[in-house]
Design a protein around this motif. Structure first.
Motif, short mmCIF file in Angstrom:
data_model
loop_
_atom_site.label_atom_id
_atom_site.label_comp_id
_atom_site.label_asym_id
_atom_site.label_seq_id
_atom_site.Cartn_x
_atom_site.Cartn_y
_atom_site.Cartn_z
N LEU A 40 -2.59 5.14 13.63
CA LEU A 40 -2.10 4.34 12.51
C LEU A 40 -2.52 2.87 12.54
CD1 LEU A 40 1.39 5.95 11.97
CD2 LEU A 40 -0.42 5.76 10.27
N PRO A 41 -2.32 2.13 13.62
CA PRO A 41 -2.65 0.69 13.56
C PRO A 41 -4.13 0.41 13.31
CG PRO A 41 -1.24 1.16 15.43
CD PRO A 41 -1.65 2.49 14.87
N PHE A 42 -5.02 1.06 14.05
CA PHE A 42 -6.43 0.76 13.88
C PHE A 42 -6.95 1.24 12.53
CE2 PHE A 42 -10.92 1.90 14.11
CZ PHE A 42 -11.45 0.64 14.33
N THR A 43 -6.53 2.43 12.13
CA THR A 43 -7.01 2.95 10.84
C THR A 43 -6.47 2.12 9.69
OG1 THR A 43 -7.11 5.14 11.84
CG2 THR A 43 -7.32 5.03 9.45
N HIS A 44 -5.25 1.65 9.81
CA HIS A 44 -4.70 0.74 8.80
C HIS A 44 -5.57 -0.52 8.73
CE1 HIS A 44 -1.82 -1.47 6.37
NE2 HIS A 44 -1.99 -2.48 7.21
N TYR A 45 -5.92 -1.07 9.88
CA TYR A 45 -6.79 -2.25 9.90
C TYR A 45 -8.15 -1.93 9.27
CZ TYR A 45 -9.72 -6.03 11.54
OH TYR A 45 -10.59 -7.07 11.59
N LEU A 46 -8.72 -0.82 9.65
CA LEU A 46 -10.02 -0.41 9.14
C LEU A 46 -10.02 -0.30 7.62
CD1 LEU A 46 -12.86 0.76 10.07
CD2 LEU A 46 -11.78 3.00 9.82
N SER A 74 8.47 5.84 7.94
CA SER A 74 8.61 5.09 9.20
C SER A 74 7.45 4.11 9.39
CB SER A 74 8.69 6.06 10.39
OG SER A 74 7.56 6.91 10.41
N TRP A 75 6.23 4.50 9.02
CA TRP A 75 5.08 3.60 9.13
C TRP A 75 5.22 2.46 8.14
CZ3 TRP A 75 1.86 1.48 12.08
CH2 TRP A 75 0.73 0.83 11.61
N ASN A 76 5.65 2.76 6.94
CA ASN A 76 5.82 1.70 5.95
C ASN A 76 6.92 0.72 6.35
OD1 ASN A 76 3.83 2.12 3.79
ND2 ASN A 76 4.71 4.17 3.83
N LYS A 77 7.90 1.20 7.07
CA LYS A 77 8.94 0.32 7.61
C LYS A 77 8.33 -0.64 8.64
CE LYS A 77 13.42 -0.52 8.49
NZ LYS A 77 14.41 -0.98 7.57
N VAL A 78 7.48 -0.12 9.51
CA VAL A 78 6.79 -0.96 10.49
C VAL A 78 5.94 -2.02 9.78
CG1 VAL A 78 4.98 -0.97 12.27
CG2 VAL A 78 6.77 0.78 12.31
N PHE A 81 7.80 -5.08 8.48
CA PHE A 81 8.12 -6.11 9.46
C PHE A 81 6.98 -7.09 9.62
CE2 PHE A 81 10.90 -2.68 11.40
CZ PHE A 81 12.07 -3.20 10.88
N HIS A 82 5.77 -6.59 9.47
CA HIS A 82 4.59 -7.44 9.60
C HIS A 82 4.49 -8.43 8.44
CE1 HIS A 82 0.33 -8.51 9.17
NE2 HIS A 82 0.32 -8.47 10.49
N ASP A 83 4.94 -8.03 7.28
CA ASP A 83 4.84 -8.87 6.08
C ASP A 83 5.87 -9.99 6.04
OD1 ASP A 83 2.73 -7.32 5.21
OD2 ASP A 83 4.00 -6.01 4.01
N LYS A 84 6.85 -9.94 6.93
CA LYS A 84 7.91 -10.96 6.90
C LYS A 84 7.48 -12.23 7.56
CE LYS A 84 11.68 -7.76 6.53
NZ LYS A 84 12.88 -7.22 7.05
#
Length: 84
Positions: A40-46, A74-78, A81-84
């Motif tokens: 999830l994290p890397f692919t989201h970045y990609l 659950s991923w959208n919840k994570v 937090f990044h957007d805050k």
């Protein structure tokens, strides 16, 4: 950069073949697991930051898998937090 992208595309081709020949929606079986979670994290970045989403969307089964895991609440919840 181009060399690394070529390596990634080879890996995604393997994922595409694996997902195409099984009835599983996820990489390790018919359930969401740590294998999927770790992507999830890397692919989201990609997809969203590096703007290289075409390496995902150009592969039918990989794209379906990505849509399935990246729209999990659950991923959208994570991400919220990044957007805050």
């Amino acid at each position: 950069m181009i060399e690394k992208l070529a390596k990634l595309e080879k890996v995604l081709d393997v994922y595409e073949a694996h997902l195409a020949c099984t009835s599983n929606q996820f990489l390790a079986g018919d359930f969401f697991s740590l294998v999927d979670l770790s992507h999830l994290p890397f692919t989201h970045y990609l997809v969203n930051v590096a703007k290289r989403g075409s390496v995902i969307t150009s592969r039918k089964h990989v794209n379906c898998w990505w849509q399935n895991i990246s729209f999990r609440s659950s991923w959208n919840k994570v991400l919220s937090f990044h957007d805050k």
